[in-house]
Scaffold this motif. Structure first.
Motif, short mmCIF file in Angstrom:
data_model
loop_
_atom_site.label_atom_id
_atom_site.label_comp_id
_atom_site.label_asym_id
_atom_site.label_seq_id
_atom_site.Cartn_x
_atom_site.Cartn_y
_atom_site.Cartn_z
N ALA A 32 0.81 -1.22 0.00
CA ALA A 32 0.00 0.00 0.00
C ALA A 32 0.85 1.28 0.00
N VAL A 33 2.11 1.18 0.33
CA VAL A 33 2.99 2.35 0.37
C VAL A 33 3.29 2.80 -1.06
N ALA A 34 3.03 4.07 -1.34
CA ALA A 34 3.29 4.62 -2.68
C ALA A 34 4.70 5.20 -2.77
N SER A 35 5.17 5.79 -1.67
CA SER A 35 6.52 6.36 -1.65
C SER A 35 6.99 6.44 -0.20
N MET A 36 8.30 6.57 -0.05
CA MET A 36 8.89 6.72 1.28
C MET A 36 9.97 7.78 1.21
N THR A 37 10.19 8.43 2.32
CA THR A 37 11.26 9.42 2.41
C THR A 37 12.56 8.69 2.75
N PRO A 38 13.70 9.31 2.49
CA PRO A 38 14.95 8.68 2.90
C PRO A 38 14.98 8.38 4.41
N ASP A 39 14.41 9.26 5.22
CA ASP A 39 14.40 9.03 6.66
C ASP A 39 13.56 7.81 7.03
N GLN A 40 12.42 7.62 6.38
CA GLN A 40 11.59 6.44 6.66
C GLN A 40 12.32 5.16 6.29
N GLN A 43 15.07 4.50 8.85
CA GLN A 43 14.54 3.96 10.11
C GLN A 43 14.39 2.44 10.04
N VAL A 44 13.92 1.95 8.91
CA VAL A 44 13.72 0.50 8.75
C VAL A 44 15.08 -0.21 8.66
N PHE A 45 15.99 0.31 7.85
CA PHE A 45 17.27 -0.36 7.66
C PHE A 45 18.23 -0.20 8.84
N MET A 46 17.98 0.78 9.70
CA MET A 46 18.84 0.97 10.88
C MET A 46 18.24 0.32 12.13
N GLY A 47 17.12 -0.37 11.97
CA GLY A 47 16.52 -1.09 13.09
C GLY A 47 15.69 -0.24 14.02
N ALA A 48 15.45 1.04 13.67
CA ALA A 48 14.66 1.92 14.53
C ALA A 48 13.16 1.72 14.33
N SER A 49 12.78 1.12 13.22
CA SER A 49 11.37 0.86 12.92
C SER A 49 11.24 -0.50 12.25
N THR A 50 10.15 -1.17 12.55
CA THR A 50 9.89 -2.47 11.92
C THR A 50 8.63 -2.42 11.06
N THR A 51 8.18 -1.19 10.78
CA THR A 51 6.96 -1.04 10.00
C THR A 51 7.12 -0.01 8.88
N PHE A 52 6.24 -0.16 7.88
CA PHE A 52 6.11 0.82 6.81
C PHE A 52 5.29 1.99 7.37
N PRO A 53 5.23 3.12 6.66
CA PRO A 53 4.39 4.24 7.10
C PRO A 53 2.91 3.86 7.28
N THR A 54 2.47 2.78 6.64
CA THR A 54 1.09 2.31 6.77
C THR A 54 0.90 1.45 8.02
N SER A 55 1.96 1.23 8.79
CA SER A 55 1.99 0.39 9.99
C SER A 55 2.09 -1.09 9.70
N ALA A 56 2.15 -1.48 8.44
CA ALA A 56 2.37 -2.89 8.09
C ALA A 56 3.83 -3.25 8.39
N THR A 57 4.08 -4.50 8.70
CA THR A 57 5.43 -4.97 9.00
C THR A 57 6.36 -4.77 7.81
N ALA A 75 25.60 5.26 1.82
CA ALA A 75 26.08 6.65 1.82
C ALA A 75 24.96 7.65 1.59
N LYS A 76 24.11 7.38 0.62
CA LYS A 76 23.12 8.38 0.21
C LYS A 76 21.80 8.33 0.99
N VAL A 77 21.42 7.19 1.50
CA VAL A 77 20.16 7.10 2.24
C VAL A 77 20.41 7.06 3.75
N LEU A 78 21.36 6.24 4.18
CA LEU A 78 21.61 6.11 5.61
C LEU A 78 22.66 7.07 6.13
N ASP A 79 23.41 7.69 5.24
CA ASP A 79 24.52 8.58 5.61
C ASP A 79 25.52 7.84 6.52
#
Length: 140
Positions: A32-40, A43-57, A75-79
């Motif tokens: 259901a996610v159409a787009s995501m920001t680099p920060d979103q 968050q998922v790849f750095m282990g700070a979030s386990t969900t999409f912006p829609t709250s799905a896993t 470099a470009k997304v996670l810095d």
């Protein structure tokens, strides 16, 4: 001699273009996610979030260490450098607060895994994208 110098200069300019292909972040085509920001995504790849912006896993899928696609994504997304990314995950794993993302062999494998799992999120070079996945972020 002037022709040789011009040829060398033109060749050098041609070879000094982008070293990497464009990296994109992908999800299952029915996500259901159409787009995501680099920060979103970070968050998922750095282990700070386990969900999409829609709250799905969200289940991140990584590429192997040393992969140009991975290095550009880090470099470009996670810095982060590869060493910094590894250190973050080492701390999370040691403290029991996370599980390192699954690592697959390359863009084709990541695309296949994301296409097969509605919860998956991965990054690939744009040339690997097909109709089985959806691009939610282009990394420039």
């Amino acid at each position: 001699m002037n022709m040789l110098r011009r040829f060398a200069a033109v060749t050098l300019l041609a070879l000094s273009g982008p070293l990497y292909a464009e990296v994109v972040v992908i999800v299952h085509r029915n996500n259901a996610v159409a787009s995501m920001t680099p920060d979103q995504v970070a968050q998922v790849f750095m282990g700070a979030s386990t969900t999409f912006p829609t709250s799905a896993t969200a289940t991140p899928i990584d590429q192997p260490e040393g992969s140009p696609t991975r290095d550009e994504f880090l470099a470009k997304v996670l810095d982060k450098t590869p060493a910094q990314f590894k250190a973050v995950w080492s701390r999370l794993i040691f403290s029991g607060k996370g599980t390192r993302p699954k690592t697959l062999a390359g863009s084709a494998e990541v695309r296949s895994a994301v296409a097969a799992d509605p919860a998956a999120i991965g990054f690939v070079d744009r040339a690997s994208v097909d109709a089985t996945v959806k691009v939610v972020l282009s990394v420039k």
